[in-house]
Design a protein around this motif. Sequence first.
Motif, PDB file in Angstrom:
ATOM      1  N   MET A 206       0.779  -1.127  -0.051  1.00  0.00           N
ATOM      2  CA  MET A 206       0.070   0.148  -0.079  1.00  0.00           C
ATOM      3  C   MET A 206       0.988   1.314   0.072  1.00  0.00           C
ATOM      4  SD  MET A 206      -1.802   0.750   3.677  1.00  0.00           S
ATOM      5  CE  MET A 206      -1.840  -0.917   3.945  1.00  0.00           C
ATOM      6  N   PRO A 207       0.733   2.071  -1.145  1.00  0.00           N
ATOM      7  CA  PRO A 207       1.491   3.470  -1.094  1.00  0.00           C
ATOM      8  C   PRO A 207       1.166   4.281  -0.218  1.00  0.00           C
ATOM      9  CG  PRO A 207       0.901   2.683  -3.263  1.00  0.00           C
ATOM     10  CD  PRO A 207       0.117   1.757  -2.359  1.00  0.00           C
ATOM     11  N   VAL A 208       2.232   4.990   0.637  1.00  0.00           N
ATOM     12  CA  VAL A 208       1.980   6.031   1.609  1.00  0.00           C
ATOM     13  C   VAL A 208       2.754   7.294   1.009  1.00  0.00           C
ATOM     14  CG1 VAL A 208       1.931   6.573   3.872  1.00  0.00           C
ATOM     15  CG2 VAL A 208       1.339   4.412   3.640  1.00  0.00           C
ATOM     16  N   PHE A 209       2.368   8.210   1.184  1.00  0.00           N
ATOM     17  CA  PHE A 209       2.912   9.551   0.758  1.00  0.00           C
ATOM     18  C   PHE A 209       2.601  10.597   1.435  1.00  0.00           C
ATOM     19  CE2 PHE A 209       2.833   7.039  -3.334  1.00  0.00           C
ATOM     20  CZ  PHE A 209       4.216   7.166  -3.480  1.00  0.00           C
ATOM     21  N   SER A 210       3.813  11.577   1.889  1.00  0.00           N
ATOM     22  CA  SER A 210       3.299  12.744   2.733  1.00  0.00           C
ATOM     23  C   SER A 210       3.833  14.052   1.782  1.00  0.00           C
ATOM     24  CB  SER A 210       4.163  12.683   3.902  1.00  0.00           C
ATOM     25  OG  SER A 210       3.898  13.845   4.387  1.00  0.00           O
ATOM     26  N   TYR A 211       2.979  14.902   1.716  1.00  0.00           N
ATOM     27  CA  TYR A 211       3.344  16.188   1.032  1.00  0.00           C
ATOM     28  C   TYR A 211       2.979  17.564   1.682  1.00  0.00           C
ATOM     29  CZ  TYR A 211       2.228  12.971  -2.775  1.00  0.00           C
ATOM     30  OH  TYR A 211       1.985  11.833  -3.785  1.00  0.00           O
ATOM     31  N   LEU A 212       3.764  18.509   1.179  1.00  0.00           N
ATOM     32  CA  LEU A 212       3.180  19.950   1.468  1.00  0.00           C
ATOM     33  C   LEU A 212       2.501  20.357   0.373  1.00  0.00           C
ATOM     34  CD1 LEU A 212       6.637  21.459   3.103  1.00  0.00           C
ATOM     35  CD2 LEU A 212       4.347  20.609   4.182  1.00  0.00           C
ATOM     36  N   ALA A 213       1.226  20.763   0.678  1.00  0.00           N
ATOM     37  CA  ALA A 213       0.510  21.191  -0.507  1.00  0.00           C
ATOM     38  C   ALA A 213       0.483  22.698  -0.327  1.00  0.00           C
ATOM     39  CB  ALA A 213      -0.868  20.790  -0.339  1.00  0.00           C
ATOM     40  N   TYR A 214       0.744  23.400  -1.423  1.00  0.00           N
ATOM     41  CA  TYR A 214       0.746  24.747  -1.747  1.00  0.00           C
ATOM     42  C   TYR A 214      -0.448  25.283  -2.630  1.00  0.00           C
ATOM     43  CZ  TYR A 214       5.698  24.325  -0.399  1.00  0.00           C
ATOM     44  OH  TYR A 214       6.675  24.195   0.407  1.00  0.00           O
ATOM     45  N   PRO A 215      -1.369  26.065  -1.811  1.00  0.00           N
ATOM     46  CA  PRO A 215      -2.593  26.552  -2.887  1.00  0.00           C
ATOM     47  C   PRO A 215      -2.188  27.655  -3.771  1.00  0.00           C
ATOM     48  CG  PRO A 215      -2.466  27.562  -0.447  1.00  0.00           C
ATOM     49  CD  PRO A 215      -1.253  26.501  -0.626  1.00  0.00           C
ATOM     50  N   VAL A 216      -3.099  27.856  -4.716  1.00  0.00           N
ATOM     51  CA  VAL A 216      -3.160  28.972  -5.331  1.00  0.00           C
ATOM     52  C   VAL A 216      -3.235  30.214  -4.537  1.00  0.00           C
ATOM     53  CG1 VAL A 216      -3.432  28.086  -7.562  1.00  0.00           C
ATOM     54  CG2 VAL A 216      -5.203  29.041  -6.415  1.00  0.00           C
ATOM     55  N   LYS A 217      -2.960  31.345  -4.646  1.00  0.00           N
ATOM     56  CA  LYS A 217      -2.995  32.380  -3.944  1.00  0.00           C
ATOM     57  C   LYS A 217      -4.528  32.941  -3.439  1.00  0.00           C
ATOM     58  CE  LYS A 217      -1.861  37.343  -3.305  1.00  0.00           C
ATOM     59  NZ  LYS A 217      -0.658  37.644  -2.468  1.00  0.00           N
ATOM     60  N   GLY A 218      -4.734  32.875  -2.193  1.00  0.00           N
ATOM     61  CA  GLY A 218      -5.874  32.963  -1.766  1.00  0.00           C
ATOM     62  C   GLY A 218      -6.969  31.673  -1.516  1.00  0.00           C
ATOM     63  N   ALA A 219      -6.355  30.517  -1.917  1.00  0.00           N
ATOM     64  CA  ALA A 219      -7.313  29.571  -1.982  1.00  0.00           C
ATOM     65  C   ALA A 219      -6.990  28.304  -1.053  1.00  0.00           C
ATOM     66  CB  ALA A 219      -7.158  28.819  -3.397  1.00  0.00           C
ATOM     67  N   LYS A 220      -6.363  28.673   0.058  1.00  0.00           N
ATOM     68  CA  LYS A 220      -6.085  27.630   1.140  1.00  0.00           C
ATOM     69  C   LYS A 220      -7.327  26.851   1.617  1.00  0.00           C
ATOM     70  CE  LYS A 220      -4.009  27.153   5.578  1.00  0.00           C
ATOM     71  NZ  LYS A 220      -3.100  27.753   6.834  1.00  0.00           N
ATOM     72  N   GLU A 221      -8.405  27.541   1.870  1.00  0.00           N
ATOM     73  CA  GLU A 221      -9.626  27.117   2.480  1.00  0.00           C
ATOM     74  C   GLU A 221     -10.248  26.029   1.339  1.00  0.00           C
ATOM     75  OE1 GLU A 221     -10.920  26.467   5.529  1.00  0.00           O
ATOM     76  OE2 GLU A 221      -8.954  27.680   6.154  1.00  0.00           O
ATOM     77  N   LYS A 222     -10.086  26.568   0.110  1.00  0.00           N
ATOM     78  CA  LYS A 222     -10.732  25.878  -0.930  1.00  0.00           C
ATOM     79  C   LYS A 222     -10.043  24.321  -1.349  1.00  0.00           C
ATOM     80  CE  LYS A 222     -12.952  25.265  -5.333  1.00  0.00           C
ATOM     81  NZ  LYS A 222     -13.637  23.862  -5.121  1.00  0.00           N
ATOM     82  N   LEU A 223      -8.705  24.722  -1.188  1.00  0.00           N
ATOM     83  CA  LEU A 223      -7.736  23.606  -1.457  1.00  0.00           C
ATOM     84  C   LEU A 223      -8.118  22.341  -0.378  1.00  0.00           C
ATOM     85  CD1 LEU A 223      -5.629  21.878  -2.847  1.00  0.00           C
ATOM     86  CD2 LEU A 223      -3.902  23.129  -1.732  1.00  0.00           C
ATOM     87  N   LEU A 224      -8.024  22.893   0.952  1.00  0.00           N
ATOM     88  CA  LEU A 224      -8.295  22.045   2.130  1.00  0.00           C
ATOM     89  C   LEU A 224      -9.429  21.343   1.877  1.00  0.00           C
ATOM     90  CD1 LEU A 224      -7.903  21.403   5.217  1.00  0.00           C
ATOM     91  CD2 LEU A 224      -9.177  23.127   5.965  1.00  0.00           C
ATOM     92  N   ASN A 225     -10.698  21.968   1.476  1.00  0.00           N
ATOM     93  CA  ASN A 225     -11.818  21.115   1.104  1.00  0.00           C
ATOM     94  C   ASN A 225     -11.788  20.345  -0.073  1.00  0.00           C
ATOM     95  OD1 ASN A 225     -13.173  22.445   3.256  1.00  0.00           O
ATOM     96  ND2 ASN A 225     -13.848  24.288   2.047  1.00  0.00           N
ATOM     97  N   ASP A 226     -11.095  20.524  -0.989  1.00  0.00           N
ATOM     98  CA  ASP A 226     -10.977  19.970  -2.148  1.00  0.00           C
ATOM     99  C   ASP A 226     -10.191  18.603  -1.884  1.00  0.00           C
ATOM    100  OD1 ASP A 226     -12.046  21.661  -4.249  1.00  0.00           O
ATOM    101  OD2 ASP A 226     -10.393  22.525  -4.565  1.00  0.00           O
ATOM    102  N   LEU A 227      -9.174  18.653  -1.248  1.00  0.00           N
ATOM    103  CA  LEU A 227      -8.242  17.597  -0.832  1.00  0.00           C
ATOM    104  C   LEU A 227      -9.131  16.574   0.179  1.00  0.00           C
ATOM    105  CD1 LEU A 227      -4.639  19.135  -0.561  1.00  0.00           C
ATOM    106  CD2 LEU A 227      -5.469  17.686  -2.245  1.00  0.00           C
ATOM    107  N   ALA A 228      -9.750  17.072   1.182  1.00  0.00           N
ATOM    108  CA  ALA A 228     -10.520  16.423   2.318  1.00  0.00           C
ATOM    109  C   ALA A 228     -11.659  15.627   1.531  1.00  0.00           C
ATOM    110  CB  ALA A 228     -11.061  17.547   3.333  1.00  0.00           C
ATOM    111  N   GLY A 229     -11.950  16.056   0.264  1.00  0.00           N
ATOM    112  CA  GLY A 229     -13.062  15.416  -0.257  1.00  0.00           C
ATOM    113  C   GLY A 229     -12.488  14.257  -1.282  1.00  0.00           C
ATOM    114  N   LEU A 230     -11.477  13.788  -1.272  1.00  0.00           N
ATOM    115  CA  LEU A 230     -10.827  13.010  -1.899  1.00  0.00           C
ATOM    116  C   LEU A 230     -10.724  11.776  -1.122  1.00  0.00           C
ATOM    117  CD1 LEU A 230      -8.087  14.670  -4.275  1.00  0.00           C
ATOM    118  CD2 LEU A 230     -10.248  14.069  -4.795  1.00  0.00           C
ATOM    119  N   ASP A 231     -10.874  10.437  -1.730  1.00  0.00           N
ATOM    120  CA  ASP A 231     -10.603   9.292  -1.042  1.00  0.00           C
ATOM    121  C   ASP A 231      -9.041   9.001  -0.599  1.00  0.00           C
ATOM    122  OD1 ASP A 231     -13.271   8.441  -1.055  1.00  0.00           O
ATOM    123  OD2 ASP A 231     -13.107   7.341  -2.904  1.00  0.00           O
TER     124      ASP A 231
END
Length: 76
Positions: A1-26
Amino acid sequence: MPVFSYLAYPVKGAKEKLLNDLAGLDYCEVTPAENEEILDLVTDTPDDEKEQELQKKFKKLKSLQSLGMTFGHGDA
């Protein structure tokens, strides 16, 4: 089972949007950094096929500027 850890950088002003987008993915667990405009992302997929599908979904996210891998492990 692949396990990866990342730092995710949002486009400017989209931190909350990115948080929600990533949280919605399996297979994703995401946590916002307290003092930076970045997110900590850990993925844990059941196999390489699901990992590839997840990577394709990342590329489609408009709120994501870039991912920086900090750790990776796969059953090889």
